[in-house]
Design a protein around this motif. Structure first.
Motif, PDB file in Angstrom:
ATOM      1  N   ASP A   1     -32.623 -37.242 -16.433  1.00  0.00           N
ATOM      2  CA  ASP A   1     -33.173 -38.417 -15.738  1.00  0.00           C
ATOM      3  C   ASP A   1     -32.321 -39.656 -15.997  1.00  0.00           C
ATOM      4  OD1 ASP A   1     -35.188 -36.841 -14.761  1.00  0.00           O
ATOM      5  OD2 ASP A   1     -36.680 -37.482 -16.265  1.00  0.00           O
ATOM      6  N   SER A   2     -31.817 -39.791 -17.203  1.00  0.00           N
ATOM      7  CA  SER A   2     -30.977 -40.951 -17.531  1.00  0.00           C
ATOM      8  C   SER A   2     -29.667 -40.901 -16.757  1.00  0.00           C
ATOM      9  CB  SER A   2     -30.698 -40.997 -19.041  1.00  0.00           C
ATOM     10  OG  SER A   2     -31.898 -41.169 -19.767  1.00  0.00           O
ATOM     11  N   LEU A   3     -29.086 -39.702 -16.646  1.00  0.00           N
ATOM     12  CA  LEU A   3     -27.854 -39.571 -15.861  1.00  0.00           C
ATOM     13  C   LEU A   3     -28.075 -39.967 -14.406  1.00  0.00           C
ATOM     14  CD1 LEU A   3     -26.430 -36.203 -17.286  1.00  0.00           C
ATOM     15  CD2 LEU A   3     -25.327 -38.445 -17.421  1.00  0.00           C
ATOM     16  N   ARG A   4     -29.167 -39.462 -13.818  1.00  0.00           N
ATOM     17  CA  ARG A   4     -29.448 -39.781 -12.413  1.00  0.00           C
ATOM     18  C   ARG A   4     -29.680 -41.283 -12.231  1.00  0.00           C
ATOM     19  NH1 ARG A   4     -32.020 -34.605 -12.312  1.00  0.00           N
ATOM     20  NH2 ARG A   4     -33.948 -35.521 -13.140  1.00  0.00           N
ATOM     21  N   ALA A   5     -30.391 -41.912 -13.162  1.00  0.00           N
ATOM     22  CA  ALA A   5     -30.681 -43.345 -13.049  1.00  0.00           C
ATOM     23  C   ALA A   5     -29.403 -44.171 -13.120  1.00  0.00           C
ATOM     24  CB  ALA A   5     -31.653 -43.765 -14.152  1.00  0.00           C
ATOM     25  N   LEU A   6     -28.471 -43.777 -14.003  1.00  0.00           N
ATOM     26  CA  LEU A   6     -27.232 -44.529 -14.133  1.00  0.00           C
ATOM     27  C   LEU A   6     -26.341 -44.351 -12.904  1.00  0.00           C
ATOM     28  CD1 LEU A   6     -26.478 -43.878 -17.902  1.00  0.00           C
ATOM     29  CD2 LEU A   6     -27.109 -46.055 -16.851  1.00  0.00           C
ATOM     30  N   TYR A   7     -26.286 -43.145 -12.357  1.00  0.00           N
ATOM     31  CA  TYR A   7     -25.511 -42.939 -11.130  1.00  0.00           C
ATOM     32  C   TYR A   7     -26.113 -43.712  -9.949  1.00  0.00           C
ATOM     33  CZ  TYR A   7     -22.262 -39.315 -12.756  1.00  0.00           C
ATOM     34  OH  TYR A   7     -21.238 -38.633 -13.372  1.00  0.00           O
ATOM     35  N   ALA A   8     -27.452 -43.786  -9.929  1.00  0.00           N
ATOM     36  CA  ALA A   8     -28.128 -44.440  -8.807  1.00  0.00           C
ATOM     37  C   ALA A   8     -27.861 -45.940  -8.766  1.00  0.00           C
ATOM     38  CB  ALA A   8     -29.638 -44.193  -8.873  1.00  0.00           C
ATOM     39  N   THR A   9     -27.460 -46.521  -9.873  1.00  0.00           N
ATOM     40  CA  THR A   9     -27.179 -47.961  -9.859  1.00  0.00           C
ATOM     41  C   THR A   9     -25.978 -48.299  -8.990  1.00  0.00           C
ATOM     42  OG1 THR A   9     -25.738 -47.814 -11.798  1.00  0.00           O
ATOM     43  CG2 THR A   9     -28.109 -48.195 -12.185  1.00  0.00           C
ATOM     44  N   GLY A  10     -25.095 -47.312  -8.760  1.00  0.00           N
ATOM     45  CA  GLY A  10     -23.877 -47.574  -7.996  1.00  0.00           C
ATOM     46  C   GLY A  10     -22.825 -48.312  -8.789  1.00  0.00           C
ATOM     47  N   LEU A  11     -23.071 -48.499 -10.094  1.00  0.00           N
ATOM     48  CA  LEU A  11     -22.128 -49.235 -10.928  1.00  0.00           C
ATOM     49  C   LEU A  11     -21.046 -48.338 -11.521  1.00  0.00           C
ATOM     50  CD1 LEU A  11     -24.705 -51.449 -12.875  1.00  0.00           C
ATOM     51  CD2 LEU A  11     -23.258 -52.151 -10.960  1.00  0.00           C
ATOM     52  N   PHE A  12     -21.321 -47.026 -11.535  1.00  0.00           N
ATOM     53  CA  PHE A  12     -20.425 -46.130 -12.275  1.00  0.00           C
ATOM     54  C   PHE A  12     -19.981 -44.979 -11.389  1.00  0.00           C
ATOM     55  CE2 PHE A  12     -23.791 -47.748 -15.130  1.00  0.00           C
ATOM     56  CZ  PHE A  12     -23.024 -48.652 -15.845  1.00  0.00           C
ATOM     57  N   SER A  13     -18.690 -44.602 -11.574  1.00  0.00           N
ATOM     58  CA  SER A  13     -18.168 -43.427 -10.880  1.00  0.00           C
ATOM     59  C   SER A  13     -18.332 -42.169 -11.718  1.00  0.00           C
ATOM     60  CB  SER A  13     -16.690 -43.638 -10.539  1.00  0.00           C
ATOM     61  OG  SER A  13     -15.926 -43.842 -11.723  1.00  0.00           O
ATOM     62  N   ASP A  14     -18.489 -42.297 -13.052  1.00  0.00           N
ATOM     63  CA  ASP A  14     -18.680 -41.139 -13.926  1.00  0.00           C
ATOM     64  C   ASP A  14     -19.522 -41.560 -15.127  1.00  0.00           C
ATOM     65  OD1 ASP A  14     -18.422 -38.510 -14.790  1.00  0.00           O
ATOM     66  OD2 ASP A  14     -16.627 -38.944 -15.987  1.00  0.00           O
ATOM     67  N   VAL A  15     -20.414 -40.648 -15.561  1.00  0.00           N
ATOM     68  CA  VAL A  15     -21.288 -40.896 -16.713  1.00  0.00           C
ATOM     69  C   VAL A  15     -21.401 -39.603 -17.500  1.00  0.00           C
ATOM     70  CG1 VAL A  15     -23.557 -41.629 -17.505  1.00  0.00           C
ATOM     71  CG2 VAL A  15     -22.610 -42.611 -15.402  1.00  0.00           C
ATOM     72  N   ALA A  16     -21.264 -39.679 -18.819  1.00  0.00           N
ATOM     73  CA  ALA A  16     -21.448 -38.520 -19.703  1.00  0.00           C
ATOM     74  C   ALA A  16     -22.292 -38.950 -20.905  1.00  0.00           C
ATOM     75  CB  ALA A  16     -20.112 -37.961 -20.158  1.00  0.00           C
ATOM     76  N   ILE A  17     -23.226 -38.077 -21.329  1.00  0.00           N
ATOM     77  CA  ILE A  17     -24.105 -38.366 -22.461  1.00  0.00           C
ATOM     78  C   ILE A  17     -23.947 -37.231 -23.475  1.00  0.00           C
ATOM     79  CG2 ILE A  17     -26.486 -38.734 -23.212  1.00  0.00           C
ATOM     80  CD1 ILE A  17     -27.121 -39.806 -20.461  1.00  0.00           C
ATOM     81  N   ASN A  18     -23.538 -37.576 -24.694  1.00  0.00           N
ATOM     82  CA  ASN A  18     -23.327 -36.587 -25.765  1.00  0.00           C
ATOM     83  C   ASN A  18     -23.958 -37.078 -27.060  1.00  0.00           C
ATOM     84  OD1 ASN A  18     -21.440 -34.645 -24.351  1.00  0.00           O
ATOM     85  ND2 ASN A  18     -20.274 -36.573 -24.135  1.00  0.00           N
ATOM     86  N   LYS A  19     -24.447 -36.109 -27.862  1.00  0.00           N
ATOM     87  CA  LYS A  19     -25.049 -36.439 -29.155  1.00  0.00           C
ATOM     88  C   LYS A  19     -24.025 -36.193 -30.258  1.00  0.00           C
ATOM     89  CE  LYS A  19     -28.848 -35.339 -32.263  1.00  0.00           C
ATOM     90  NZ  LYS A  19     -29.948 -34.413 -32.590  1.00  0.00           N
ATOM     91  N   ARG A  20     -23.840 -37.189 -31.114  1.00  0.00           N
ATOM     92  CA  ARG A  20     -22.947 -37.080 -32.262  1.00  0.00           C
ATOM     93  C   ARG A  20     -23.742 -37.426 -33.521  1.00  0.00           C
ATOM     94  NH1 ARG A  20     -17.675 -40.275 -29.797  1.00  0.00           N
ATOM     95  NH2 ARG A  20     -17.307 -38.837 -28.018  1.00  0.00           N
ATOM     96  N   GLY A  21     -24.284 -36.399 -34.113  1.00  0.00           N
ATOM     97  CA  GLY A  21     -25.144 -36.608 -35.272  1.00  0.00           C
ATOM     98  C   GLY A  21     -26.411 -37.311 -34.856  1.00  0.00           C
ATOM     99  N   ALA A  22     -26.672 -38.460 -35.462  1.00  0.00           N
ATOM    100  CA  ALA A  22     -27.878 -39.226 -35.154  1.00  0.00           C
ATOM    101  C   ALA A  22     -27.612 -40.301 -34.105  1.00  0.00           C
ATOM    102  CB  ALA A  22     -28.436 -39.861 -36.436  1.00  0.00           C
ATOM    103  N   VAL A  23     -26.428 -40.214 -33.451  1.00  0.00           N
ATOM    104  CA  VAL A  23     -26.055 -41.223 -32.450  1.00  0.00           C
ATOM    105  C   VAL A  23     -25.895 -40.533 -31.084  1.00  0.00           C
ATOM    106  CG1 VAL A  23     -24.343 -42.928 -31.752  1.00  0.00           C
ATOM    107  CG2 VAL A  23     -24.877 -42.620 -34.179  1.00  0.00           C
TER     108      VAL A  23
END
Length: 807
Positions: free
Chosen positions: A72-94
C-alpha cells in the motif's frame, strides 16, 4: 486393556505435539509478517522532504506492519506522481525507502503546430512549467492534443512527446506535432427521406461537404458534437413541417483512411405529415377555466402541425395561469393521431403540479461570461416554483444570445424531496470579430470597410462595434454600443456616433457631410414584439460644387437667353471653354449651408422569422414615427411602415417566396421641407431604375427633388441554381418590383422658376432576375432588371450589384 491404554496415551501425546508444532509454526509466520521497525529513512530525494514521503506511507515506526502495508505504501508513493521509482527494504530495525524523483518541467513547447498557437495549446495540456514530469500525464496530454486536432477535422494528425534532459534533474517537454491534411466530408447521404430532397436536408444541418471553399471554412470536417446537433436540427425541421412521427434511426460517419475523408449517412423515418384537427384546453384548476386560456392557444385547426407553435402555446398558458396565482401549474399537450386522415387532435391539459421549489441554480462552463449575464435570461430564481416549460424557454433564450456553442440545463435532487437544483452547463464560443469588407455598388463604385465587433464585451453581454469605411465618393466612421439589460431590467439601451461624407457623383450634384448620433432604448413587449424609443441629433453640412452654382447652364441659354458675362469673359457669345456648363437645381442650391436636426421617435417591430440572415419562414413588420423639432433648425413628422412575409413555396427544392411592402410619409411642421429631408426612391427599392431615379425631378437640371409620399412592393422567389454544387452557395432569384414617389414640397417661392416634372404619382413597375452568392465572406448579389412601366423623366439602370465580404 493395558496395551489399548498405552496406545491411547501415545496417540494423545502425538496429537498434542502436532498441535504445539502447528501453533509454533503459525506464530513463526505471523512474527515474520507483522514486523516492527524503529525508524524510517528516506534516500534519493532532493526536492521532496523526508516527512512528505513518510506522510504517504501506511508503515509507521514502532508499529507492527505487514507485507500488505508495504504494498500500500508503494502504491501511495507512486500515485503522487513525484517519483519514477520507489523501493522499500528493511535493514535491521530500520526501514529504508529509496526514491528516484521525477524530473521538474522547466519548459513546455510545441513544434510543427500552425492551426493552433502555442499559447492556446498550453491551456489544453495538464503538464505545465515548474510542475513534476509525469509520464501518465504526458500520455494523457498527447491524447488531448490528438482529440483537439480531430475536432478541427485533422484525423491524420500525430503528436509525439520528447523529453530533453537538463541539469539539476530538470527537463524540457516538447510535443512534436504533425497536423496532417484536413479530413473532410466527401459525401453526406440521407436514407429514407421522401418529403425533402438530400440537397434540402443538407441545408438544414451545419456539416458541409468538402468542396471549392473548404480552405476558408471548418464545417466541412467531421465533428462528433456537430453531428449530434445536426440530428437535433433535422428533428426540429421535420417537426416544424408536420412530421410528428419523424425519427432518426442512425447517424454514421465512416472514415476512409486511405482517402482521408468521411462519409456521413443519416438514416431517417419520416412518417406522415399531419395537420391539426380539433384543439381543446382542459383545466383542473379551480378558478381558471378552459375558455379563459383559449386566447393563449397558437395552434389552429387546419394548419400544418408545427412543434414550435405547440411549445409557444405551453409557455403562454404557463405564464397566464402563473399570473393568476398557480405558480406550480403544469401544461401537458396530448396528441391523438388520426392515421387515416393524417390529423392530430391536440388537448392541452392544465393541472396543479407538485410543489417543488428551486433550491439553487449552478452555472458551469462559463470562463468568460459573467454569471449574471446567464441568470438574467432565466425567468426564475432560487426559491421560485420549478416549472419545466420555463426551463425550456430559458435554454432557447441562452442559445439565441450567440455567446455559447452549446447549452444544456439539467436538474438534480435538492436537500429534500420538494427541492431541486438546476444546473446550467454552457460551452462558450468566440464572440469577437475583426472584419475587412470589400465590395462594389453600382451607385458608389468600389466600397470597403474595416470593423471590430464584440458581442460579449468583457463577458458582460454588451455589444461594441467600431467601423471605418469608404469608397470612391464616400467616407464613413461609426461607433456603436448596446447594453441589453439597462439598469438590471430587460430594457436595452445604447448609442451610436457617426460621421458620413458624400462627394458629388453622376447621380448626386452636391456634397454632404453628416455628423451625429443616436440614443436608443428597446423594450421587448413579448417574444415577438419590441418597442424602441430613439433620440437622434445630427449636423448636416450641405454644399454644391462651385461650377454647379455659377449660373452657367448651357441648356438654359441654348433657348436664346443671353449668356451672362461671368460665363463669357471674352465676349464671343459662347461659354468659356474652362467652364462646366452644368448647373444644380434651385432646390439643391436652396439647401446649401449647415442644418442641425433634433429628432425623437419610436418604432414597433414584429419579427417571427426563423433566421435573420436567410429567412425561409415567418413575418417581419415595422412601424416607425419620428418627430423633428425638439430644438434644431427643422421640424417635421416622418412615418414609415414596412412588412415582409417569407414562406417556403416548394421546400423540397429550396424555393422560398417573399412579399414585401413599404411606404412612407413626411410632413413639414414649419414652413417647408428642405431637399435632403425628402424621401428618394430608386434602384435600391425598385430595381431597373437608377439611384434616385424615380419621382419628381427638375426638368431643366435633371436633379432628383424627392417626395413626401412613397409606396413600394416586391414579390420574389429564390431558389438554388440547378447543376451548381450546393457548397458554392449560389442562388437564383426571380422578382418584380413596383412603386411610386410623389409630392415634392414646392411651397418655396423659387419653385416658380423650377420646372417640376414626374410628380404625378404614376406607378413604376419592373421585373428581372438575380444571382446571389452566399459566400463565407458575406452575401453578394447581382440583379438584372428591366422597367415595364416608367416615366420619360426616370433614370433607368439594368444592372445593379451590391454586397460585401468579411474575411
Amino acid at each position: 486393556m493395558r496395551v489399548i491404554g498405552t496406545a491411547l496415551r501415545a496417540t494423545t501425546i502425538a496429537a498434542l505435539l502436532l498441535a504445539v508444532a502447528c501453533v509454533a509454526q503459525t506464530f513463526s509466520v505471523t512474527s515474520a509478517v507483522a514486523a516492527v521497525v524503529n525508524r524510517i529513512d528516506v534516500t534519493g530525494n532532493e526536492r521532496v522532504e523526508d516527512e512528505t514521503v513518510r506522510a504517504y506511507m501506511t508503515v509507521q515506526p514502532r508499529r507492527a506492519y505487514s507485507d500488505q502495508d508495504v504494498d500500500d505504501s508503494l502504491r501511495a508513493l507512486y500515485a503522487t506522481g513525484l517519483f519514477s521509482d520507489v523501493a522499500i527494504n528493511k535493514r535491521g530495525a530500520v526501514l529504508v525507502v529509496s526514491v528516484t524523483e521525477n524530473a521538474l518541467i522547466y519548459k513546455v513547447s510545441f513544434e510543427g503546430n500552425d492551426k493552433y498557437d502555442d499559447k492556446m495549446l498550453l491551456t489544453q495540456v495538464k503538464s505545465k512549467p515548474r510542475s513534476v514530469l509525469s509520464r501518465a500525464k504526458v500520455e494523457a496530454d498527447t491524447q488531448l492534443l490528438l482529440e483537439l486536432y480531430r475536432r478541427k477535422g485533422r484525423y491524420r494528425a500525430t503528436v509525439e512527446p520528447k523529453i530533453i534532459k537538463l541539469a539539476q534533474n530538470r527537463v524540457n517537454l516538447v510535443f512534436e506535432i504533425n497536423e496532417g491534411d484536413k479530413t473532410g466530408v466527401a459525401r453526406i447521404n440521407f436514407i429514407g427521406n421522401h418529403a425533402f430532397s438530400d440537397s434540402r436536408l443538407r441545408d438544414v444541418i451545419k456539416t458541409r461537404e468538402s468542396g471549392l471553399l473548404s480552405f476558408i471554412r471548418s464545417t466541412d470536417s467531421y465533428d462528433p458534437s456537430r453531428l449530434e446537433s445536426d440530428q437535433e436540427a433535422l428533428r426540429e425541421y421535420y417537426l416544424r413541417h408536420g412530421y410528428a412521427d419523424f425519427r432518426i434511426i442512425s447517424a454514421v460517419a465512416d472514415l476512409d483512411r486511405e482517402r482521408n475523408t468521411f462519409f456521413v449517412t443519416f438514416t431517417v423515418e419520416e412518417g406522415e405529415q399531419y395537420t391539426i384537427g380539433e384543439v381543446n384546453v382542459q383545466s383542473s384548476l379551480a378558478s381558471v377555466g378552459p375558455e379563459e386560456l383559449a386566447s393563449a392557444v397558437r395552434t389552429d385547426p387546419g394548419d400544418t402541425y408545427d412543434s414550435r407553435e405547440v411549445d409557444k402555446t405551453l409557455e403562454d398558458i404557463v405564464l397566464e395561469v402563473s399570473e393568476r396565482g398557480y405558480a406550480f401549474a403544469e401544461v401537458n399537450p396530448r396528441g391523438e393521431r388520426d392515421y387515416e386522415n393524417h390529423t392530430i387532435n391536440i388537448t392541452y391539459h392544465v393541472d396543479e403540479g407538485p410543489r417543488v421549489y428551486i433550491e439553487r441554480i449552478d452555472i458551469r462552463g462559463n470562463t468568460r461570461t459573467r454569471d449574471y449575464v446567464i441568470r438574467r435570461e432565466l425567468d426564475f430564481a432560487e426559491g421560485d416554483a420549478f416549472n419545466r416549460v420555463l426551463i425550456n424557454k430559458a435554454k432557447r433564450r441562452l442559445k439565441n444570445l450567440g455567446f455559447f456553442k452549446d447549452v444544456a440545463i439539467t436538474t438534480q435532487r435538492g436537500s429534500s424531496a420538494d427541492r431541486v437544483v438546476i444546473v446550467v452547463n454552457v460551452e462558450e464560443q468566440a464572440t469577437g470579430e475583426l472584419s475587412f469588407g470589400a465590395g462594389y455598388s453600382s451607385a458608389e463604385g468600389v466600397i470597403g470597410d474595416v470593423s471590430i465587433t464584440e458581442r460579449n464585451f468583457l463577458g458582460r453581454g454588451q455589444f461594441v462595434r467600431a467601423a471605418v469605411g469608404g469608397g470612391e465618393s464616400t467616407r464613413t466612421y461609426e461607433f456603436s454600443f448596446r447594453e441589453p439589460y439597462f439598469m438590471g431590467r430587460r430594457l436595452s439601451a445604447g448609442f451610436d456616433l457617426y460621421r458620413r461624407q458624400y462627394e458629388e457623383t453622376d447621380y448626386r450634384s452636391y456634397e454632404e457631410t453628416t455628423t451625429g448620433g443616436n440614443l436608443t432604448f428597446g423594450l421587448p413587449l413579448n417574444e415577438e414584439v419590441q418597442l424602441n424609443l430613439t433620440y437622434s441629433a445630427y449636423q448636416r453640412d450641405f454644399d454644391v460644387a462651385d461650377e454647379l452654382k455659377d449660373g452657367c447652364y448651357m441648356r438654359k441659354y441654348n433657348r436664346g437667353d443671353p449668356i451672362p458675362r461671368s460665363c463669357d469673359r471674352n465676349g464671343d457669345g459662347k461659354f468659356d471653354r474652362n467652364l462646366d456648363t452644368d448647373e444644380a437645381s434651385l432646390a439643391v442650391k436652396d439647401a446649401i449651408g449647415e442644418t442641425f436636426t433634433s429628432i425623437i421617435g419610436y418604432s414597433l417591430i414584429y419579427d417571427t422569422r426563423d433566421d435573420i440572415k436567410r429567412p425561409r419562414d415567418g413575418y417581419y413588420g415595422k412601424f416607425q414615427q419620428e418627430f423633428a423639432g425638439v430644438g434644431g433648425d427643422v421640424a417635421f413628422i416622418r412615418t414609415t411602415v414596412e412588412g415582409r412575409a417569407y414562406r417556403e413555396i416548394w421546400a423540397d427544392r429550396g424555393i422560398v417566396g417573399m412579399l414585401k411592402v413599404k411606404a412612407g410619409h413626411i410632413e413639414s411642421l414649419d414652413d417647408r421641407l428642405k431637399l435632403p429631408d425628402h424621401f428618394f426612391l430608386g434602384g435600391e427599392t425598385i430595381r431597373g431604375f437608377g439611384t434616385k431615379g424615380i419621382g419628381p425631378r427638375d426638368g431643366m437640371t435633371r436633379d432628383a427633388l424627392g417626395g413626401r409620399y412613397y409606396i413600394a412592393g416586391t414579390a420574389e422567389a429564390t431558389f438554388p441554381l440547378p447543376a451548381v454544387p450546393s457548397e458554392i452557395g449560389l442562388e437564383g432569384a426571380l422578382f418584380t418590383d413596383a412603386g411610386t414617389l410623389v409630392d415634392v414640397d414646392d411651397s418655396a417661392n423659387f419653385f416658380r422658376r423650377v420646372n417640376v416634372v414626374g410628380d404625378n404619382g404614376d406607378l413604376r413597375w419592373a421585373a428581372g432576375f438575380g444571382v446571389i452568392w452566399h459566400s463565407p465572406f458575406g452575401p453578394i448579389r447581382a440583379d438584372f432588371a428591366w422597367p415595364i412601366v416608367k416615366s420619360k423623366w426616370d433614370e433607368t439602370q439594368v444592372f445593379r450589384i451590391g454586397g460585401g465580404t468579411q474575411f
